[in-house]
Design a protein around this motif. Sequence first.
Motif, PDB file in Angstrom:
ATOM      1  N   ASP A  56       0.832  -1.203   0.000  1.00 42.19           N
ATOM      2  CA  ASP A  56       0.000   0.000   0.000  1.00 42.19           C
ATOM      3  C   ASP A  56       0.866   1.252   0.000  1.00 42.19           C
ATOM      4  N   TYR A  57       1.933   1.226   0.814  1.00 40.98           N
ATOM      5  CA  TYR A  57       2.808   2.393   0.941  1.00 40.98           C
ATOM      6  C   TYR A  57       3.475   2.722  -0.401  1.00 40.98           C
ATOM      7  N   LYS A  58       4.013   1.703  -1.067  1.00 37.09           N
ATOM      8  CA  LYS A  58       4.662   1.942  -2.360  1.00 37.09           C
ATOM      9  C   LYS A  58       3.648   2.362  -3.422  1.00 37.09           C
ATOM     10  N   LEU A  59       2.439   1.809  -3.340  1.00 40.72           N
ATOM     11  CA  LEU A  59       1.397   2.189  -4.282  1.00 40.72           C
ATOM     12  C   LEU A  59       1.056   3.664  -4.132  1.00 40.72           C
ATOM     13  N   LYS A  60       0.957   4.124  -2.892  1.00 37.30           N
ATOM     14  CA  LYS A  60       0.670   5.543  -2.660  1.00 37.30           C
ATOM     15  C   LYS A  60       1.817   6.419  -3.160  1.00 37.30           C
ATOM     16  N   SER A  61       3.056   5.940  -3.021  1.00 35.95           N
ATOM     17  CA  SER A  61       4.208   6.678  -3.536  1.00 35.95           C
ATOM     18  C   SER A  61       4.165   6.761  -5.061  1.00 35.95           C
ATOM     19  N   VAL A  62       3.770   5.668  -5.715  1.00 40.32           N
ATOM     20  CA  VAL A  62       3.655   5.655  -7.176  1.00 40.32           C
ATOM     21  C   VAL A  62       2.583   6.657  -7.618  1.00 40.32           C
ATOM     22  N   VAL A  63       1.450   6.688  -6.911  1.00 40.53           N
ATOM     23  CA  VAL A  63       0.377   7.627  -7.247  1.00 40.53           C
ATOM     24  C   VAL A  63       0.854   9.069  -7.044  1.00 40.53           C
ATOM     25  N   ASP A  64       1.643   9.319  -5.975  1.00 38.84           N
ATOM     26  CA  ASP A  64       2.193  10.660  -5.745  1.00 38.84           C
ATOM     27  C   ASP A  64       3.120  11.085  -6.886  1.00 38.84           C
ATOM     28  N   ILE A  65       3.968  10.165  -7.325  1.00 36.52           N
ATOM     29  CA  ILE A  65       4.863  10.464  -8.451  1.00 36.52           C
ATOM     30  C   ILE A  65       4.042  10.793  -9.694  1.00 36.52           C
ATOM     31  N   LEU A  66       3.003   9.986  -9.954  1.00 32.97           N
ATOM     32  CA  LEU A  66       2.143  10.203 -11.116  1.00 32.97           C
ATOM     33  C   LEU A  66       1.460  11.565 -11.040  1.00 32.97           C
ATOM     34  N   GLN A  67       0.942  11.909  -9.857  1.00 36.46           N
ATOM     35  CA  GLN A  67       0.268  13.202  -9.707  1.00 36.46           C
ATOM     36  C   GLN A  67       1.225  14.359  -9.941  1.00 36.46           C
ATOM     37  N   SER A  68       2.460  14.254  -9.440  1.00 37.24           N
ATOM     38  CA  SER A  68       3.420  15.345  -9.647  1.00 37.24           C
ATOM     39  C   SER A  68       3.744  15.509 -11.130  1.00 37.24           C
ATOM     40  N   LYS A  69       3.874  14.413 -11.850  1.00 33.20           N
ATOM     41  CA  LYS A  69       4.148  14.491 -13.291  1.00 33.20           C
ATOM     42  C   LYS A  69       2.949  15.059 -14.047  1.00 33.20           C
ATOM     43  N   MET A  70       1.733  14.706 -13.592  1.00 35.71           N
ATOM     44  CA  MET A  70       0.532  15.242 -14.232  1.00 35.71           C
ATOM     45  C   MET A  70       0.452  16.755 -14.041  1.00 35.71           C
ATOM     46  N   ILE A  71       0.754  17.227 -12.839  1.00 37.86           N
ATOM     47  CA  ILE A  71       0.713  18.663 -12.561  1.00 37.86           C
ATOM     48  C   ILE A  71       1.727  19.401 -13.426  1.00 37.86           C
ATOM     49  N   LYS A  72       2.946  18.836 -13.546  1.00 38.88           N
ATOM     50  CA  LYS A  72       3.973  19.478 -14.368  1.00 38.88           C
ATOM     51  C   LYS A  72       3.566  19.561 -15.838  1.00 38.88           C
ATOM     52  N   ARG A  73       2.794  18.577 -16.300  1.00 39.91           N
ATOM     53  CA  ARG A  73       2.380  18.550 -17.702  1.00 39.91           C
ATOM     54  C   ARG A  73       1.042  19.244 -17.931  1.00 39.91           C
ATOM     55  N   GLY A  74       0.429  19.783 -16.865  1.00 39.77           N
ATOM     56  CA  GLY A  74      -0.818  20.512 -17.016  1.00 39.77           C
ATOM     57  C   GLY A  74      -2.044  19.628 -17.151  1.00 39.77           C
ATOM     58  N   VAL A  75      -1.949  18.386 -16.683  1.00 44.59           N
ATOM     59  CA  VAL A  75      -3.090  17.473 -16.710  1.00 44.59           C
ATOM     60  C   VAL A  75      -3.837  17.619 -15.383  1.00 44.59           C
ATOM     61  N   PRO A  76      -5.144  17.863 -15.409  1.00 41.34           N
ATOM     62  CA  PRO A  76      -5.884  18.095 -14.158  1.00 41.34           C
ATOM     63  C   PRO A  76      -5.992  16.836 -13.299  1.00 41.34           C
ATOM     64  N   ILE A  77      -5.585  16.955 -12.022  1.00 46.47           N
ATOM     65  CA  ILE A  77      -5.687  15.791 -11.138  1.00 46.47           C
ATOM     66  C   ILE A  77      -7.056  15.705 -10.471  1.00 46.47           C
ATOM     67  N   LEU A  78      -7.857  16.752 -10.587  1.00 43.98           N
ATOM     68  CA  LEU A  78      -9.219  16.684 -10.055  1.00 43.98           C
ATOM     69  C   LEU A  78     -10.083  15.713 -10.860  1.00 43.98           C
ATOM     70  N   ASN A  79      -9.693  15.412 -12.074  1.00 48.49           N
ATOM     71  CA  ASN A  79     -10.467  14.517 -12.921  1.00 48.49           C
ATOM     72  C   ASN A  79     -10.127  13.047 -12.705  1.00 48.49           C
ATOM     73  N   LEU A  80      -9.413  12.742 -11.624  1.00 48.91           N
ATOM     74  CA  LEU A  80      -9.106  11.357 -11.289  1.00 48.91           C
ATOM     75  C   LEU A  80     -10.109  10.863 -10.260  1.00 48.91           C
ATOM     76  N   GLU A  81     -10.625   9.680 -10.485  1.00 43.65           N
ATOM     77  CA  GLU A  81     -11.552   9.047  -9.541  1.00 43.65           C
ATOM     78  C   GLU A  81     -10.898   7.746  -9.086  1.00 43.65           C
ATOM     79  N   TYR A  82     -10.464   7.739  -7.808  1.00 41.77           N
ATOM     80  CA  TYR A  82      -9.683   6.626  -7.285  1.00 41.77           C
ATOM     81  C   TYR A  82     -10.575   5.476  -6.848  1.00 41.77           C
ATOM     82  N   GLY A  83     -10.218   4.276  -7.290  1.00 41.62           N
ATOM     83  CA  GLY A  83     -10.900   3.070  -6.820  1.00 41.62           C
ATOM     84  C   GLY A  83     -10.229   2.590  -5.549  1.00 41.62           C
ATOM     85  N   LYS A  84     -10.773   1.526  -4.971  1.00 42.40           N
ATOM     86  CA  LYS A  84     -10.174   1.023  -3.739  1.00 42.40           C
ATOM     87  C   LYS A  84      -8.937   0.188  -4.054  1.00 42.40           C
ATOM     88  N   ILE A  85      -8.055   0.103  -3.070  1.00 42.73           N
ATOM     89  CA  ILE A  85      -6.832  -0.688  -3.214  1.00 42.73           C
ATOM     90  C   ILE A  85      -7.186  -2.142  -2.930  1.00 42.73           C
TER      91      ILE A  85
END
Length: 163
Positions: A56-85
């Motif tokens: 779970d911890y590494k998965l959350k880290s992967v999602v954090d990395i993805l979100q930071s890259k999305m923000i840098k590229r101008g992709v809205p992170i509000l449009n993400l709908e997270y499912g359960k782990i």
Amino acid sequence: MASEYSFDVVSKVDMQEMNNAVTQSLKEIETRFDFKGSKSDIKLENDQLVVVSDSDYKLKSVVDILQSKMIKRGVPILNLEYGKIEPASGGTVRQTIKLKQGIDQENAKKMNVLIRDSKLKVKSQIQGDQLRVTGKSKDDLQAVMSLLQGAGLSLELQFTNYR
């Protein structure tokens, strides 16, 4: 000079930029020391992401990395709908993240009510997964734009076809 001005309110994710953000995230995961030997992966399938990792911890880290890259590229992170782990094969965990494309009916109705309650001299109508706003004054249309941006809706809005 036109007698009526209009613009469309949409909520879309640029899939090419999303693909680039996933690629950059995977490159960073490969080079990071804390992910050495882990089974972390991100897959972009149609309108959803599948994130897999060891815990779970590494998965959350992967999602954090993805979100930071999305923000840098101008992709809205509000449009993400997270499912359960959920547990996956090989002792890994998986999370499905849906990409919201378009404005759903509930949010469109909320925006319609907001615009109507603002007492601005504009008309708004729902057209499928977008909202068209028309009015005689450009100032009123810009006031509607700032009103919708400050409304705190659960999705990122873009304004297109400004005429």
